[in-house]
Design a protein around this motif. Structure first.
Motif, mmCIF file in Angstrom:
data_model
loop_
_atom_site.group_PDB
_atom_site.id
_atom_site.type_symbol
_atom_site.label_atom_id
_atom_site.label_comp_id
_atom_site.label_asym_id
_atom_site.label_seq_id
_atom_site.Cartn_x
_atom_site.Cartn_y
_atom_site.Cartn_z
ATOM 1 N N LEU A 157 0.949 -1.192 0.025
ATOM 2 C CA LEU A 157 0.096 0.048 -0.053
ATOM 3 C C LEU A 157 0.695 1.366 -0.094
ATOM 4 N N VAL A 158 0.519 2.269 -0.975
ATOM 5 C CA VAL A 158 1.324 3.547 -1.066
ATOM 6 C C VAL A 158 0.379 4.679 -0.721
ATOM 7 N N PHE A 159 0.727 5.690 0.191
ATOM 8 C CA PHE A 159 0.127 6.658 0.397
ATOM 9 C C PHE A 159 0.155 7.718 -0.693
ATOM 10 N N LEU A 160 -1.061 8.146 -0.981
ATOM 11 C CA LEU A 160 -1.207 9.275 -1.915
ATOM 12 C C LEU A 160 -1.576 10.530 -1.402
ATOM 13 N N ILE A 161 -2.478 10.665 -0.681
ATOM 14 C CA ILE A 161 -2.567 12.023 0.063
ATOM 15 C C ILE A 161 -3.434 11.852 1.225
ATOM 16 N N ILE A 181 -4.542 19.180 -6.813
ATOM 17 C CA ILE A 181 -4.240 18.484 -7.849
ATOM 18 C C ILE A 181 -2.723 18.330 -7.808
ATOM 19 N N SER A 182 -2.410 16.995 -8.144
ATOM 20 C CA SER A 182 -0.968 16.568 -8.309
ATOM 21 C C SER A 182 -0.550 15.799 -9.626
ATOM 22 N N GLY A 183 -0.279 16.433 -10.473
ATOM 23 C CA GLY A 183 -0.069 16.020 -11.674
ATOM 24 C C GLY A 183 -1.423 15.442 -12.337
ATOM 25 N N ARG A 184 -1.429 14.145 -12.630
ATOM 26 C CA ARG A 184 -2.614 13.792 -13.197
ATOM 27 C C ARG A 184 -3.579 13.279 -12.274
ATOM 28 N N TYR A 185 -3.366 13.531 -11.019
ATOM 29 C CA TYR A 185 -4.283 13.234 -9.655
ATOM 30 C C TYR A 185 -4.925 14.270 -9.202
ATOM 31 N N SER A 186 -6.159 14.419 -8.962
ATOM 32 C CA SER A 186 -6.938 15.512 -8.365
ATOM 33 C C SER A 186 -7.737 14.720 -7.368
ATOM 34 N N TRP A 187 -8.155 15.395 -6.276
ATOM 35 C CA TRP A 187 -8.982 14.895 -5.342
ATOM 36 C C TRP A 187 -10.188 16.148 -5.038
ATOM 37 N N ASN A 188 -11.494 15.873 -4.819
ATOM 38 C CA ASN A 188 -12.669 16.492 -4.484
ATOM 39 C C ASN A 188 -13.159 16.491 -3.329
ATOM 40 N N PHE A 189 -12.878 17.065 -2.119
ATOM 41 C CA PHE A 189 -13.512 16.882 -0.830
ATOM 42 C C PHE A 189 -14.593 17.811 -0.595
ATOM 43 N N GLN A 190 -15.654 17.014 -0.589
ATOM 44 C CA GLN A 190 -17.037 17.940 -0.018
ATOM 45 C C GLN A 190 -17.824 17.613 1.151
ATOM 46 N N PHE A 208 -14.979 12.257 -0.609
ATOM 47 C CA PHE A 208 -13.692 12.455 -1.047
ATOM 48 C C PHE A 208 -13.266 11.728 -2.117
ATOM 49 N N ASN A 209 -13.537 12.402 -3.448
ATOM 50 C CA ASN A 209 -13.737 11.527 -4.600
ATOM 51 C C ASN A 209 -12.116 11.831 -5.371
ATOM 52 N N PHE A 210 -11.769 10.879 -5.903
ATOM 53 C CA PHE A 210 -10.093 10.878 -6.565
ATOM 54 C C PHE A 210 -10.512 10.613 -8.033
ATOM 55 N N THR A 211 -9.744 11.629 -8.867
ATOM 56 C CA THR A 211 -9.940 11.611 -10.128
ATOM 57 C C THR A 211 -8.545 11.443 -11.114
#
Lengths: 120, 114
Positions: free
Chosen positions: A45-49, A60-69, A75-78
């Motif tokens: 397992l690798v920590f992302l955010i 946003i981190s490169g191709r990764y983005s997170w939407n916290f509502q 807490f969705n991950f795109t």
């Protein structure tokens, strides 16, 4: 009790497609932390955010983005322009105030994960 | 520092035997966690330590499970009188107290009880 729900068990996309992984959580804590981890086929397992409950700014981190509502407890991950190397199981997790000593402070509650397959 | 190390990587044991796993966390991390993961599930919390103190143990954990972290360094997880239902991947993780970078997980110990 804390709970994390990842409703999507498996997702399959073709390379370069965008994909969103959903995460919905439940907690009674006012201070809490949300995490995403990646578990590639190798298994580790690798920590992302990490996000805390007081910071609803999207990240946003490169191709990764997170939407916290907070309003929808999500807490969705795109992943944008997905690649074959993104194929893995992704886990969303929730913990209490890490700096305190309450019951939820020291442990993270994980969802059951979403298996993402990116096909070439 | 090479990260979190777990030993052994795989363990096959007969039902009723005792097994012990070891975890060496990142040296600067004062928190150490044990989780269990079965196929298709997320990691399930077992117990955690702040330095040498065991602060919480899951109620799901039977008395056959015990963990120690002497001197706040490495930790051991022992399972007595193993049952087939104990077959799983046992994960160790560590973090600093603030957990700013989440957990650092080890590669896990896969236990198979036959």
């Amino acid at each position: 009790a804390q709970k994390v729900t990842q409703a999507q068990t498996e997702i399959s996309v073709v390379e370069k497609e965008d994909v969103t992984l959903d995460c919905v959580y439940e907690t009674r804590d006012t201070t809490y932390y949300l995490f995403w981890y990646k578990q590639p086929p190798s298994g580790e397992l690798v920590f992302l955010i990490r996000r805390n409950s007081f910071d609803e700014q999207n990240e946003i981190s490169g191709r990764y983005s997170w939407n916290f509502q907070k309003s929808t407890s999500s807490f969705n991950f795109t992943i944008t322009a997905s690649q074959v190397v993104d194929s893995a199981v992704y886990f969303c997790a929730l913990s209490g105030d890490l700096g305190s000593y309450n019951t939820n402070a020291g442990k993270s509650t994980f969802g059951d994960g979403t298996t993402l397959t990116v096909k070439p | 520092d090479t990260g979190v190390s777990q030993d052994p990587r795989h363990k096959i044991t007969k039902r009723g035997q005792n097994v012990t796993f070891r975890c060496d966390p990142i040296s600067e991390h004062n928190r150490l966690y044990w989780y269990r993961q079965t196929l298709g599930q997320g990691p399930e919390f077992l117990t955690y330590f702040q330095n040498e103190a065991q602060l919480e143990k899951s109620r799901l954990l039977s008395d056959r499970f015990s963990a120690e972290r002497p001197k706040g360094s490495f930790s051991t997880l022992e399972i007595q009188r193993t049952e087939q239902g104990d077959s799983a991947m046992y994960l160790c993780a560590s973090s600093d107290r603030q957990g700013a970078y989440g957990y650092t997980f080890g590669s896990g110990t896969r236990l198979t009880v036959v």
